[in-house]
Design an enzyme around this catalytic site. Structure first.
Site, PDB file in Angstrom:
ATOM      1  N   TYR A 149      20.246  -1.566 -24.135  1.00 32.31           N
ATOM      2  CA  TYR A 149      21.196  -0.752 -22.378  1.00 32.31           C
ATOM      3  C   TYR A 149      21.653  -1.239 -21.210  1.00 32.31           C
ATOM      4  O   TYR A 149      21.639  -2.722 -21.441  1.00 32.31           O
ATOM      5  CB  TYR A 149      19.974  -0.411 -21.634  1.00 32.31           C
ATOM      6  CG  TYR A 149      19.881   0.827 -20.305  1.00 32.31           C
ATOM      7  CD1 TYR A 149      20.291   2.100 -20.134  1.00 32.31           C
ATOM      8  CD2 TYR A 149      20.236  -0.287 -18.834  1.00 32.31           C
ATOM      9  CE1 TYR A 149      20.205   2.330 -19.246  1.00 32.31           C
ATOM     10  CE2 TYR A 149      20.760   0.284 -18.087  1.00 32.31           C
ATOM     11  CZ  TYR A 149      20.768   1.701 -18.073  1.00 32.31           C
ATOM     12  OH  TYR A 149      20.901   2.287 -16.235  1.00 32.31           O
ATOM     13  N   HIS A 206      -7.445   0.410  -3.278  1.00 32.43           N
ATOM     14  CA  HIS A 206      -6.895  -0.490  -2.594  1.00 32.43           C
ATOM     15  C   HIS A 206      -5.255  -0.065  -2.457  1.00 32.43           C
ATOM     16  O   HIS A 206      -4.516   0.744  -1.290  1.00 32.43           O
ATOM     17  CB  HIS A 206      -7.385  -1.497  -2.767  1.00 32.43           C
ATOM     18  CG  HIS A 206      -6.486  -3.660  -2.055  1.00 32.43           C
ATOM     19  ND1 HIS A 206      -6.415  -4.004  -2.591  1.00 32.43           N
ATOM     20  CD2 HIS A 206      -5.921  -3.226  -0.904  1.00 32.43           C
ATOM     21  CE1 HIS A 206      -5.613  -5.557  -1.591  1.00 32.43           C
ATOM     22  NE2 HIS A 206      -5.281  -4.442  -1.184  1.00 32.43           N
ATOM     23  N   ASP A 232      11.421   3.525 -18.663  1.00 32.97           N
ATOM     24  CA  ASP A 232      12.161   2.987 -18.381  1.00 32.97           C
ATOM     25  C   ASP A 232      11.656   1.463 -18.293  1.00 32.97           C
ATOM     26  O   ASP A 232      12.878   0.322 -18.584  1.00 32.97           O
ATOM     27  CB  ASP A 232      13.015   3.272 -17.922  1.00 32.97           C
ATOM     28  CG  ASP A 232      14.777   3.817 -18.350  1.00 32.97           C
ATOM     29  OD1 ASP A 232      14.935   4.200 -19.895  1.00 32.97           O
ATOM     30  OD2 ASP A 232      14.812   5.102 -18.134  1.00 32.97           O
ATOM     31  N   HIS A 236       0.857  -0.746   0.032  1.00 35.99           N
ATOM     32  CA  HIS A 236       0.095  -0.178  -0.280  1.00 35.99           C
ATOM     33  C   HIS A 236       0.715   0.860   0.441  1.00 35.99           C
ATOM     34  O   HIS A 236       0.547   2.205   0.633  1.00 35.99           O
ATOM     35  CB  HIS A 236      -0.696   0.350   1.070  1.00 35.99           C
ATOM     36  CG  HIS A 236      -1.735  -1.344   0.914  1.00 35.99           C
ATOM     37  ND1 HIS A 236      -2.857  -1.424   2.241  1.00 35.99           N
ATOM     38  CD2 HIS A 236      -1.930  -1.981   0.394  1.00 35.99           C
ATOM     39  CE1 HIS A 236      -3.372  -2.589   1.817  1.00 35.99           C
ATOM     40  NE2 HIS A 236      -3.015  -3.100   0.711  1.00 35.99           N
TER      41      HIS A 236
HETATM   42 ZN   LIG Z   1      -3.484  -5.060   0.294  1.00 35.92          ZN
END
Ligand SMILES: [Zn+2]
Length: 235
Positions: free
Chosen positions: A229, A171, A120, A97
């Site tokens: 790269y 969420h 990128d 989160h």
């Molecule tokens: Zn969660």
């Protein structure tokens, strides 16, 4: 069983508080072993300070705990659905989160590609998938979260390798990669590009995504057959 993978998944989990992506016991990392078709995941509700490699839980793709004393993370069914659908190319999954990316998720918006830091790592916007329905929330919530992510990527024709993260509305964030460490790396980048995108919109409310040719240049110089790269044989 899978002792070295448990140690690796433990170390990947410890990186979440280190990079400031989780508070308390939020967040979880897993890694899938295609040979045994098992995955190792963080236990539920154990603090990062006291967690040990042997606390990691080994699960099969039917959702059975194969090894470990502790209950697996409550988000385990989401990880499981991702491996079931994408296990041939996705071998690490992270859920956090993390604050800036979750702010976009709560606002119900994907993270636009405003610059090359984003390009990128992610080909185009990091999408935000819808909130689950009442039925989906009340029955098998975590499994349905996994189905939704997989189905929405198919509906958007997005390749999970090219876009290794998603926001779940109201969420938080799921990110993934070729192993657990790569998934953690992608979750750190998701948070950083979310932070930059928000500031970018504050500085210029009319900001537009970076030109497609610039996004293509940065993505394809690091990914795909013509990537150049970095150093040969590394990534
Ligand atoms: Zn969660």
């Amino acid at each position: 069983m899978l002792e070295s993978l448990k140690k690796k998944v433990f170390e990947a989990n410890i990186l979440l508080p280190k990079y400031g992506l989780v508070t308390f016991t939020w967040g979880n990392v897993s890694e899938y072993d295609p040979e045994t078709k098992l995955f190792v995941i963080k236990p539920s509700g154990v603090s990062y300070e006291t967690m040990k490699p042997e606390d990691m839980v080994v699960m099969d793709l039917e959702g059975n705990r194969v090894e470990g004393e502790l209950n697996p993370s409550s988000d385990t069914p989401t990880h499981l659905e991702i491996y079931k659908a994408w296990g041939d190319k996705v071998k690490g999954v992270v859920h956090t989160h993390s604050s800036y990316a979750t702010s976009f998720a709560q606002a119900g918006r994907g993270i636009p590609c405003y610059g090359t830091t984003h390009a990128d790592y992610f080909y185009g916007e990091i999408p935000c998938v819808r909130c689950l329905t009442k039925d989906e929330i009340e029955d098998a919530y975590e499994e349905n979260t996994g189905h939704l992510i997989v189905n929405e990527f198919a509906a958007m024709s997005k390749d999970p390798v090219a876009v290794p993260a998603v926001l779940c509305k109201n969420h938080g964030v799921f990110a993934w990669g070729k192993d657990s460490m790569d998934a953690v790396h992608n979750s750190v980048v998701t948070e950083e590009v979310a932070k930059m995108a928000l500031r970018c919109e504050l500085i210029n409310p009319d900001v537009k995504p970076a030109p497609q040719e610039l996004q293509d240049k940065h993505y394809y110089r690091k990914h795909g057959a013509n990537a150049y790269y970095g150093q040969k044989g590394s990534n």
